[in-house]
Motif scaffolding. Structure first.
Motif, short mmCIF file in Angstrom:
data_model
loop_
_atom_site.label_atom_id
_atom_site.label_comp_id
_atom_site.label_asym_id
_atom_site.label_seq_id
_atom_site.Cartn_x
_atom_site.Cartn_y
_atom_site.Cartn_z
N HIS A 82 8.81 34.15 7.56
CA HIS A 82 8.47 35.42 8.21
C HIS A 82 6.97 35.63 8.39
N TYR A 83 6.22 35.38 7.33
CA TYR A 83 4.79 35.70 7.39
C TYR A 83 4.11 35.02 8.56
N GLN A 87 2.89 37.11 11.88
CA GLN A 87 1.45 37.11 12.11
C GLN A 87 1.13 36.56 13.50
N THR A 103 8.60 39.98 3.97
CA THR A 103 8.21 38.65 3.47
C THR A 103 8.62 38.63 2.00
N GLU A 108 1.22 39.82 1.53
CA GLU A 108 1.46 39.40 2.91
C GLU A 108 2.04 40.54 3.73
N CYS A 109 2.94 41.31 3.13
CA CYS A 109 3.53 42.47 3.84
C CYS A 109 2.44 43.46 4.23
N LEU A 112 0.33 42.21 7.09
CA LEU A 112 1.01 42.29 8.39
C LEU A 112 1.06 43.71 8.92
N THR A 317 7.43 47.06 3.10
CA THR A 317 6.46 46.62 2.10
C THR A 317 6.75 47.25 0.73
#
Length: 341
Positions: A82-83, A87, A103, A108-109, A112, A317
């Motif tokens: 996903h990441y 992105q 993610t 990372e969440c 994004l 998130t």
């Protein structure tokens, strides 16, 4: 038709094929491309949905840059991908609907979500249960105070498989019930605990847990207890909240009465507590497929350039942050983990 938007579906496995079906049925959408690394899946959906030859079918994500006017993408690929995909999609200027979890990493969440805001793009997560008519109605019941003072919550999500090889039962199953509790309570947990057992894959210290027990503690002291297992033939999808005036039960396996309000309280007579005012009310629900509502909400968010109030990237998130904290607790035999808020 005016205001139609061009969308591509990335991944047409077990869940992605349902996203494709719903977007094809939406009069405000033109599906212009389908991406999947397995050519046989592309051939299958072409036949199943009688896709026009103008729809690009490709095994390569980067081929989407050939599609003029592409506005949004729906991503239904393994969470580990996903990441990078999200992105890249945002940097290319696409609105994104991502399968849950957003993610596997809270940092990372967060990154994004900020990236989507900087590009003025919609980032939405497919937390389908948040669009379920029973969950929507249940939220109004709880927040209207019809259960009285809230005591505790509980949920059970069990079945015989499918057994995942990329994530444990916690990451596979818990996000649904946590999302529902958060929505109904209008709160986010401040403390979490998890214990689990590994039977099928690996040793207890390093394997993927087959059964997990969770405790979520909310800011007002309310606690929810969740049982998750993919090694149990007793299939259950049941969640409840208990209050001083009764209980609200969401039983997904009950097709005739998925949402039930059980009235009942105690009347004290001397040192005895006598049950009174007991009755059962099956709550009527608005018709509609939850996933169709997800897809429609994504389209509306794009057209209005307004983030989803129900399942934005930031809500996704929060849920990943909770799962990450639960993982730490699981690895430390149920140690309480506090979340910063």
């Amino acid at each position: 038709m005016t205001n139609q938007i061009k969308i591509a579906v990335i991944g047409v496995g077990r869940w992605g094929v349902h996203l494709l079906r719903n977007f094809l049925a939406d009069p405000q959408v033109i599906v212009v491309a389908v991406v999947d690394p397995h050519p046989e899946r592309l051939a299958a959906v072409k036949q199943q949905f009688n896709l026009d030859n103008n729809v690009l079918l490709t095994t390569e994500w980067q081929d989407l840059k050939k599609v003029p006017g592409l506005i949004g993408v729906a991503i239904a690929t393994p969470a580990t991908t996903h990441y990078a995909l999200i992105q890249d999609a945002i940097q290319k200027g696409y609105h994104v609907l991502a399968e849950k979890p957003l993610t596997l990493n809270p940092a990372e969440c967060w990154e994004l979500c900020k990236l989507a805001e900087q590009h003025h793009l919609i980032l939405m997560v497919d937390h389908t249960y948040l669009f379920h008519p029973a969950v929507e109605r249940g939220k109004t019941v709880v927040q209207a105070g019809k259960l009285g003072d809230l005591r505790y919550g509980y949920a059970t999500r069990t079945h015989l498989g499918p057994v995942r090889q990329d994530v444990d039962a916690l990451w596979d199953l818990a996000i649904h019930d946590i999302a529902i509790f958060n929505a109904w309570l209008g709160q986010i947990p401040v403390k979490v605990q998890a214990t689990g057992t590994v039977w099928l894959q690996g040793c207890r210290e390093q394997g993927l847990a087959d059964v997990v027990w969770l405790t979520l503690t909310y800011p007002d002291g309310f606690q929810a207890y969740i049982h998750l297992c993919w090694l149990n033939p007793d299939k259950q999808r049941r969640l409840g909240i208990v209050g001083s005036l009764g209980s609200l039960i969401f039983d997904e396996m009950s097709l005739s009465s998925p949402l039930t309000l059980l009235h009942g309280e105690f009347e004290q007579q001397g040192n005895q507590f006598i049950p009174v005012n007991q009755k059962q009310v099956v709550l009527e629900l608005e018709p509609g497929e939850p996933l169709q509502r997800v897809c429609s909400s994504f389209v509306v968010s794009i057209l209005n350039n307004t983030p989803s109030e129900v399942s934005s990237g930031w809500i996704g998130t929060e849920l990943v942050e909770i799962l990450a904290a639960l993982t730490v607790s699981l690895e430390q035999d149920g140690k309480p983990i506090f979340l910063d808020r």
